[in-house]
Design a protein around this motif. Structure first.
Motif, PDB file in Angstrom:
ATOM      1  N   ARG A  11      40.259  38.774  37.332  1.00 22.12           N
ATOM      2  CA  ARG A  11      38.820  39.039  37.358  1.00 22.12           C
ATOM      3  C   ARG A  11      38.037  38.082  36.468  1.00 22.12           C
ATOM      4  O   ARG A  11      36.843  37.923  36.641  1.00 22.12           O
ATOM      5  CB  ARG A  11      38.562  40.491  37.003  1.00 22.12           C
ATOM      6  CG  ARG A  11      39.159  41.425  38.086  1.00 22.12           C
ATOM      7  CD  ARG A  11      39.066  42.881  37.722  1.00 22.12           C
ATOM      8  NE  ARG A  11      37.714  43.346  37.522  1.00 22.12           N
ATOM      9  CZ  ARG A  11      36.868  43.707  38.482  1.00 22.12           C
ATOM     10  NH1 ARG A  11      37.246  43.634  39.740  1.00 22.12           N
ATOM     11  NH2 ARG A  11      35.660  44.137  38.205  1.00 22.12           N
ATOM     12  N   CYS A  14      37.694  35.280  39.277  1.00 22.85           N
ATOM     13  CA  CYS A  14      37.085  35.648  40.559  1.00 22.85           C
ATOM     14  C   CYS A  14      35.576  35.402  40.539  1.00 22.85           C
ATOM     15  O   CYS A  14      34.881  35.822  39.606  1.00 22.85           O
ATOM     16  CB  CYS A  14      37.369  37.123  40.861  1.00 22.85           C
ATOM     17  SG  CYS A  14      36.652  37.703  42.417  1.00 22.85           S
ATOM     18  N   GLY A  16      33.751  36.147  43.410  1.00 19.88           N
ATOM     19  CA  GLY A  16      33.183  37.024  44.429  1.00 19.88           C
ATOM     20  C   GLY A  16      32.840  36.344  45.734  1.00 19.88           C
ATOM     21  O   GLY A  16      31.940  36.775  46.441  1.00 19.88           O
ATOM     22  N   ARG A  29      39.172  44.428  48.592  1.00 16.06           N
ATOM     23  CA  ARG A  29      37.823  44.994  48.585  1.00 16.06           C
ATOM     24  C   ARG A  29      37.037  44.355  47.447  1.00 16.06           C
ATOM     25  O   ARG A  29      37.607  43.965  46.435  1.00 16.06           O
ATOM     26  CB  ARG A  29      37.847  46.511  48.322  1.00 16.06           C
ATOM     27  CG  ARG A  29      38.527  47.321  49.388  1.00 16.06           C
ATOM     28  CD  ARG A  29      37.621  47.511  50.597  1.00 16.06           C
ATOM     29  NE  ARG A  29      38.238  48.375  51.571  1.00 16.06           N
ATOM     30  CZ  ARG A  29      38.966  47.974  52.597  1.00 16.06           C
ATOM     31  NH1 ARG A  29      39.199  46.704  52.779  1.00 16.06           N
ATOM     32  NH2 ARG A  29      39.469  48.820  53.450  1.00 16.06           N
ATOM     33  N   LEU A  30      35.723  44.282  47.612  1.00 19.36           N
ATOM     34  CA  LEU A  30      34.848  43.884  46.512  1.00 19.36           C
ATOM     35  C   LEU A  30      34.329  45.148  45.842  1.00 19.36           C
ATOM     36  O   LEU A  30      33.989  46.118  46.516  1.00 19.36           O
ATOM     37  CB  LEU A  30      33.669  43.050  47.007  1.00 19.36           C
ATOM     38  CG  LEU A  30      33.990  41.667  47.568  1.00 19.36           C
ATOM     39  CD1 LEU A  30      32.687  40.963  47.945  1.00 19.36           C
ATOM     40  CD2 LEU A  30      34.786  40.826  46.589  1.00 19.36           C
ATOM     41  N   ASP A  31      34.271  45.132  44.524  1.00 15.36           N
ATOM     42  CA  ASP A  31      33.741  46.283  43.799  1.00 15.36           C
ATOM     43  C   ASP A  31      32.241  46.099  43.558  1.00 15.36           C
ATOM     44  O   ASP A  31      31.631  45.149  44.051  1.00 15.36           O
ATOM     45  CB  ASP A  31      34.519  46.514  42.495  1.00 15.36           C
ATOM     46  CG  ASP A  31      34.431  45.346  41.526  1.00 15.36           C
ATOM     47  OD1 ASP A  31      33.529  44.488  41.662  1.00 15.36           O
ATOM     48  OD2 ASP A  31      35.274  45.301  40.609  1.00 15.36           O
ATOM     49  N   SER A  32      31.646  46.991  42.790  1.00  9.98           N
ATOM     50  CA  SER A  32      30.200  46.943  42.558  1.00  9.98           C
ATOM     51  C   SER A  32      29.785  45.697  41.781  1.00  9.98           C
ATOM     52  O   SER A  32      28.620  45.291  41.841  1.00  9.98           O
ATOM     53  CB  SER A  32      29.739  48.203  41.834  1.00  9.98           C
ATOM     54  OG  SER A  32      30.384  48.311  40.575  1.00  9.98           O
ATOM     55  N   ALA A  33      30.713  45.074  41.073  1.00 10.02           N
ATOM     56  CA  ALA A  33      30.433  43.828  40.350  1.00 10.02           C
ATOM     57  C   ALA A  33      30.656  42.606  41.250  1.00 10.02           C
ATOM     58  O   ALA A  33      30.585  41.472  40.787  1.00 10.02           O
ATOM     59  CB  ALA A  33      31.310  43.731  39.110  1.00 10.02           C
ATOM     60  N   GLN A  35      33.422  41.649  42.623  1.00  9.16           N
ATOM     61  CA  GLN A  35      34.687  41.000  42.360  1.00  9.16           C
ATOM     62  C   GLN A  35      35.769  41.683  43.186  1.00  9.16           C
ATOM     63  O   GLN A  35      35.705  42.882  43.450  1.00  9.16           O
ATOM     64  CB  GLN A  35      35.032  41.052  40.880  1.00  9.16           C
ATOM     65  CG  GLN A  35      34.148  40.129  40.053  1.00  9.16           C
ATOM     66  CD  GLN A  35      34.687  39.964  38.662  1.00  9.16           C
ATOM     67  OE1 GLN A  35      34.918  40.939  37.969  1.00  9.16           O
ATOM     68  NE2 GLN A  35      34.880  38.727  38.259  1.00  9.16           N
ATOM     69  N   SER A  36      36.745  40.895  43.553  1.00  7.60           N
ATOM     70  CA  SER A  36      37.806  41.374  44.421  1.00  7.60           C
ATOM     71  C   SER A  36      38.848  42.180  43.658  1.00  7.60           C
ATOM     72  O   SER A  36      39.064  41.979  42.462  1.00  7.60           O
ATOM     73  CB  SER A  36      38.486  40.171  45.077  1.00  7.60           C
ATOM     74  OG  SER A  36      39.560  40.589  45.878  1.00  7.60           O
ATOM     75  N   HIS A  37      39.477  43.073  44.380  1.00  5.11           N
ATOM     76  CA  HIS A  37      40.654  43.778  43.875  1.00  5.11           C
ATOM     77  C   HIS A  37      41.511  44.157  45.072  1.00  5.11           C
ATOM     78  O   HIS A  37      40.998  44.365  46.175  1.00  5.11           O
ATOM     79  CB  HIS A  37      40.284  45.010  43.029  1.00  5.11           C
ATOM     80  CG  HIS A  37      39.529  46.049  43.774  1.00  5.11           C
ATOM     81  ND1 HIS A  37      40.133  47.064  44.454  1.00  5.11           N
ATOM     82  CD2 HIS A  37      38.194  46.210  43.975  1.00  5.11           C
ATOM     83  CE1 HIS A  37      39.215  47.833  45.033  1.00  5.11           C
ATOM     84  NE2 HIS A  37      38.034  47.327  44.752  1.00  5.11           N
ATOM     85  N   VAL A  39      43.621  46.442  47.539  1.00  5.89           N
ATOM     86  CA  VAL A  39      43.599  47.847  47.940  1.00  5.89           C
ATOM     87  C   VAL A  39      44.888  48.516  47.479  1.00  5.89           C
ATOM     88  O   VAL A  39      44.863  49.615  46.941  1.00  5.89           O
ATOM     89  CB  VAL A  39      43.410  47.968  49.466  1.00  5.89           C
ATOM     90  CG1 VAL A  39      43.550  49.409  49.929  1.00  5.89           C
ATOM     91  CG2 VAL A  39      42.046  47.406  49.876  1.00  5.89           C
TER      92      VAL A  39
END
Length: 77
Positions: A11, A14, A16, A29-33, A35-37, A39
């Motif tokens: 992170r 990343c 985004g 998936r992208l989170d609210s920031a 940035q990828s994570h 699943v």
């Protein structure tokens, strides 16, 4: 492939771009920031996940073998 992988995203690297999400939408998936994570951080080896890692413009996606921890991507130099 047959192996099990540990998938992670650095992170701090990343940006985004969401390339991983476009290339492997079931795996990232992208989170609210924005940035990828992954699943599922532990998963069966999958060509789409490898393509997503290779397609990341900043090489933030890391894949290693679950058993033993040897790197799959990025490869050791």
């Amino acid at each position: 492939m047959g192996d099990r992988w540990r998938v992670g995203v650095d992170r701090s690297v990343c940006i985004g771009s969401a390339q991983c999400v476009h290339l492997a939408p079931d795996a990232f998936r992208l989170d609210s920031a924005m940035q990828s994570h992954p699943v599922e951080p532990e998963t069966d080896a999958n060509e789409k996940i490898l393509e997503a890692a290779e397609g990341c413009p900043v090489e933030a996606v890391m894949i290693s073998l679950l058993a033993g921890g040897e790197p799959v991507f990025p490869p050791e130099e």
